[in-house]
Design a protein around this motif. Structure first.
Motif, PDB file in Angstrom:
ATOM      1  N   ASP A   1       0.733  -1.136   0.112  1.00  0.00           N
ATOM      2  CA  ASP A   1      -0.488  -0.105  -0.114  1.00  0.00           C
ATOM      3  C   ASP A   1       0.866   1.452   0.098  1.00  0.00           C
ATOM      4  O   ASP A   1       2.048   1.003   0.651  1.00  0.00           O
ATOM      5  CB  ASP A   1      -0.767   0.193   1.097  1.00  0.00           C
ATOM      6  CG  ASP A   1      -1.993  -1.438   1.172  1.00  0.00           C
ATOM      7  OD1 ASP A   1      -1.917  -0.771   0.442  1.00  0.00           O
ATOM      8  OD2 ASP A   1      -1.878  -1.475   2.195  1.00  0.00           O
ATOM      9  N   ILE A   2       0.527   2.461  -0.567  1.00  0.00           N
ATOM     10  CA  ILE A   2       0.735   3.215  -0.738  1.00  0.00           C
ATOM     11  C   ILE A   2       0.064   4.162  -0.119  1.00  0.00           C
ATOM     12  O   ILE A   2      -1.081   4.589  -0.286  1.00  0.00           O
ATOM     13  CB  ILE A   2       1.402   4.114  -2.588  1.00  0.00           C
ATOM     14  CG1 ILE A   2       2.581   3.364  -2.794  1.00  0.00           C
ATOM     15  CG2 ILE A   2       1.807   5.218  -2.167  1.00  0.00           C
ATOM     16  CD1 ILE A   2       3.035   3.204  -4.286  1.00  0.00           C
ATOM     17  N   ARG A   3       0.049   5.054   1.090  1.00  0.00           N
ATOM     18  CA  ARG A   3      -0.617   6.382   1.429  1.00  0.00           C
ATOM     19  C   ARG A   3       0.068   7.900   1.492  1.00  0.00           C
ATOM     20  O   ARG A   3       1.351   8.306   2.212  1.00  0.00           O
ATOM     21  CB  ARG A   3      -0.875   5.583   2.919  1.00  0.00           C
ATOM     22  CG  ARG A   3      -2.299   4.512   2.987  1.00  0.00           C
ATOM     23  CD  ARG A   3      -2.035   4.153   4.093  1.00  0.00           C
ATOM     24  NE  ARG A   3      -2.864   3.289   4.431  1.00  0.00           N
ATOM     25  CZ  ARG A   3      -3.734   2.251   4.780  1.00  0.00           C
ATOM     26  NH1 ARG A   3      -3.427   2.992   6.318  1.00  0.00           N
ATOM     27  NH2 ARG A   3      -4.435   1.360   4.724  1.00  0.00           N
ATOM     28  N   ILE A   4      -0.558   8.498   1.207  1.00  0.00           N
ATOM     29  CA  ILE A   4      -0.097  10.034   1.507  1.00  0.00           C
ATOM     30  C   ILE A   4      -0.818  10.626   2.357  1.00  0.00           C
ATOM     31  O   ILE A   4      -2.762  10.721   1.100  1.00  0.00           O
ATOM     32  CB  ILE A   4      -0.006  10.719  -0.289  1.00  0.00           C
ATOM     33  CG1 ILE A   4       1.204   9.966  -0.654  1.00  0.00           C
ATOM     34  CG2 ILE A   4       0.223  12.087   0.276  1.00  0.00           C
ATOM     35  CD1 ILE A   4       1.025  10.175  -2.175  1.00  0.00           C
ATOM     36  N   SER A   5      -0.969  11.819   3.245  1.00  0.00           N
ATOM     37  CA  SER A   5      -2.334  13.067   3.739  1.00  0.00           C
ATOM     38  C   SER A   5      -1.659  14.038   3.923  1.00  0.00           C
ATOM     39  O   SER A   5       0.246  14.077   3.676  1.00  0.00           O
ATOM     40  CB  SER A   5      -2.071  12.212   4.922  1.00  0.00           C
ATOM     41  OG  SER A   5      -1.104  12.448   6.276  1.00  0.00           O
ATOM     42  N   LEU A   6      -2.310  15.007   3.697  1.00  0.00           N
ATOM     43  CA  LEU A   6      -2.071  16.077   3.929  1.00  0.00           C
ATOM     44  C   LEU A   6      -2.538  16.692   5.101  1.00  0.00           C
ATOM     45  O   LEU A   6      -4.096  16.507   4.725  1.00  0.00           O
ATOM     46  CB  LEU A   6      -1.952  17.169   2.851  1.00  0.00           C
ATOM     47  CG  LEU A   6      -1.924  16.899   0.732  1.00  0.00           C
ATOM     48  CD1 LEU A   6      -1.980  17.733   0.362  1.00  0.00           C
ATOM     49  CD2 LEU A   6      -0.040  16.745   1.127  1.00  0.00           C
ATOM     50  N   SER A   7      -1.852  17.335   5.983  1.00  0.00           N
ATOM     51  CA  SER A   7      -2.426  18.038   6.753  1.00  0.00           C
ATOM     52  C   SER A   7      -2.095  19.638   6.890  1.00  0.00           C
ATOM     53  O   SER A   7      -0.355  19.498   6.442  1.00  0.00           O
ATOM     54  CB  SER A   7      -2.695  17.620   8.409  1.00  0.00           C
ATOM     55  OG  SER A   7      -1.123  17.130   8.545  1.00  0.00           O
ATOM     56  N   GLU A   8      -1.964  20.309   8.274  1.00  0.00           N
ATOM     57  CA  GLU A   8      -1.710  21.956   8.853  1.00  0.00           C
ATOM     58  C   GLU A   8      -1.732  21.230  10.120  1.00  0.00           C
ATOM     59  O   GLU A   8      -2.565  21.170  10.566  1.00  0.00           O
ATOM     60  CB  GLU A   8      -2.506  22.894   8.330  1.00  0.00           C
ATOM     61  CG  GLU A   8      -2.377  24.365   8.156  1.00  0.00           C
ATOM     62  CD  GLU A   8      -3.526  25.367   8.292  1.00  0.00           C
ATOM     63  OE1 GLU A   8      -2.614  27.009   7.898  1.00  0.00           O
ATOM     64  OE2 GLU A   8      -4.431  24.698   8.223  1.00  0.00           O
ATOM     65  N   GLU A   9      -0.606  21.791  10.255  1.00  0.00           N
ATOM     66  CA  GLU A   9       0.174  21.743  12.180  1.00  0.00           C
ATOM     67  C   GLU A   9       0.512  23.447  12.020  1.00  0.00           C
ATOM     68  O   GLU A   9       1.591  23.393  11.769  1.00  0.00           O
ATOM     69  CB  GLU A   9       0.469  20.652  12.591  1.00  0.00           C
ATOM     70  CG  GLU A   9       0.347  19.801  12.215  1.00  0.00           C
ATOM     71  CD  GLU A   9       1.060  18.121  12.371  1.00  0.00           C
ATOM     72  OE1 GLU A   9       2.535  18.122  12.924  1.00  0.00           O
ATOM     73  OE2 GLU A   9       0.871  17.328  12.329  1.00  0.00           O
ATOM     74  N   GLU A  10       0.250  23.792  12.940  1.00  0.00           N
ATOM     75  CA  GLU A  10       0.943  25.289  13.608  1.00  0.00           C
ATOM     76  C   GLU A  10       1.293  26.081  11.809  1.00  0.00           C
ATOM     77  O   GLU A  10       2.729  26.465  12.428  1.00  0.00           O
ATOM     78  CB  GLU A  10       1.608  25.664  14.285  1.00  0.00           C
ATOM     79  CG  GLU A  10       0.762  24.742  15.596  1.00  0.00           C
ATOM     80  CD  GLU A  10       1.604  24.863  16.929  1.00  0.00           C
ATOM     81  OE1 GLU A  10       2.920  25.132  16.768  1.00  0.00           O
ATOM     82  OE2 GLU A  10       1.386  23.732  18.003  1.00  0.00           O
ATOM     83  N   GLU A  11       0.429  26.141  11.356  1.00  0.00           N
ATOM     84  CA  GLU A  11       1.678  27.341   9.851  1.00  0.00           C
ATOM     85  C   GLU A  11       2.163  26.481   8.858  1.00  0.00           C
ATOM     86  O   GLU A  11       3.179  27.067   8.996  1.00  0.00           O
ATOM     87  CB  GLU A  11       2.013  27.991  10.375  1.00  0.00           C
ATOM     88  CG  GLU A  11       0.878  29.694  10.607  1.00  0.00           C
ATOM     89  CD  GLU A  11       1.952  31.097  10.825  1.00  0.00           C
ATOM     90  OE1 GLU A  11       2.923  30.921  10.360  1.00  0.00           O
ATOM     91  OE2 GLU A  11       0.876  31.891  11.478  1.00  0.00           O
ATOM     92  N   MET A  12       2.292  25.006   9.932  1.00  0.00           N
ATOM     93  CA  MET A  12       2.773  23.735   8.063  1.00  0.00           C
ATOM     94  C   MET A  12       2.109  23.085   7.350  1.00  0.00           C
ATOM     95  O   MET A  12       1.033  22.880   7.946  1.00  0.00           O
ATOM     96  CB  MET A  12       3.690  23.363   9.836  1.00  0.00           C
ATOM     97  CG  MET A  12       4.874  23.517  10.493  1.00  0.00           C
ATOM     98  SD  MET A  12       5.766  24.685   9.043  1.00  0.00           S
ATOM     99  CE  MET A  12       7.261  23.343   9.790  1.00  0.00           C
ATOM    100  N   LEU A  13       2.250  22.989   6.221  1.00  0.00           N
ATOM    101  CA  LEU A  13       2.107  22.517   5.494  1.00  0.00           C
ATOM    102  C   LEU A  13       2.519  20.945   5.827  1.00  0.00           C
ATOM    103  O   LEU A  13       3.845  20.594   5.901  1.00  0.00           O
ATOM    104  CB  LEU A  13       1.432  22.459   4.410  1.00  0.00           C
ATOM    105  CG  LEU A  13       1.530  21.298   3.140  1.00  0.00           C
ATOM    106  CD1 LEU A  13      -0.223  20.588   3.828  1.00  0.00           C
ATOM    107  CD2 LEU A  13       1.724  22.356   1.632  1.00  0.00           C
ATOM    108  N   VAL A  14       1.683  19.529   6.150  1.00  0.00           N
ATOM    109  CA  VAL A  14       3.017  18.746   6.300  1.00  0.00           C
ATOM    110  C   VAL A  14       2.167  17.524   5.270  1.00  0.00           C
ATOM    111  O   VAL A  14       0.757  16.971   5.147  1.00  0.00           O
ATOM    112  CB  VAL A  14       2.311  18.355   8.062  1.00  0.00           C
ATOM    113  CG1 VAL A  14       2.511  16.613   8.369  1.00  0.00           C
ATOM    114  CG2 VAL A  14       2.942  19.113   9.449  1.00  0.00           C
TER     115      VAL A  14
END
Length: 84
Positions: free
Chosen positions: A13-26
């Motif tokens: 499996d390949i998983r990619i997630s995008l999130s935001e944490e305190e003015e950071m794109l993760v």
């Protein structure tokens, strides 16, 4: 990340997630592929080096965790600010 996955993840499996944490794109990338010894491939290809360098160019940071038989995980942070 996906080009490396296409080349090197033959199963799993390949998983990619995008999130935001305190003015950071993760960006979190994980696969259940074979994994590898990161030190053994250092300097042998442009893929891994490009990920580190692209993050650095935009004042971000890329962290690679991989081990043979354990898959690969990238944790990439990129600073940003919201326009008000």
């Amino acid at each position: 990340l996906l080009m490396n996955a296409i080349k090197h993840v033959t199963y799993g499996d390949i998983r990619i997630s995008l999130s935001e944490e305190e003015e950071m794109l993760v960006i979190l990338y994980q696969d259940t592929g074979e994994g590898f010894e990161a030190e053994a491939v250092a300097g042998k290809g442009l893929g891994i080096m490009n990920i580190f360098e692209r993050a650095k160019i935009i004042n971000g940071k890329a962290v690679l965790n991989t081990y043979p038989g354990k898959g690969t995980r990238w944790y990439i942070t990129i600073p940003h600010s919201r326009a008000n």
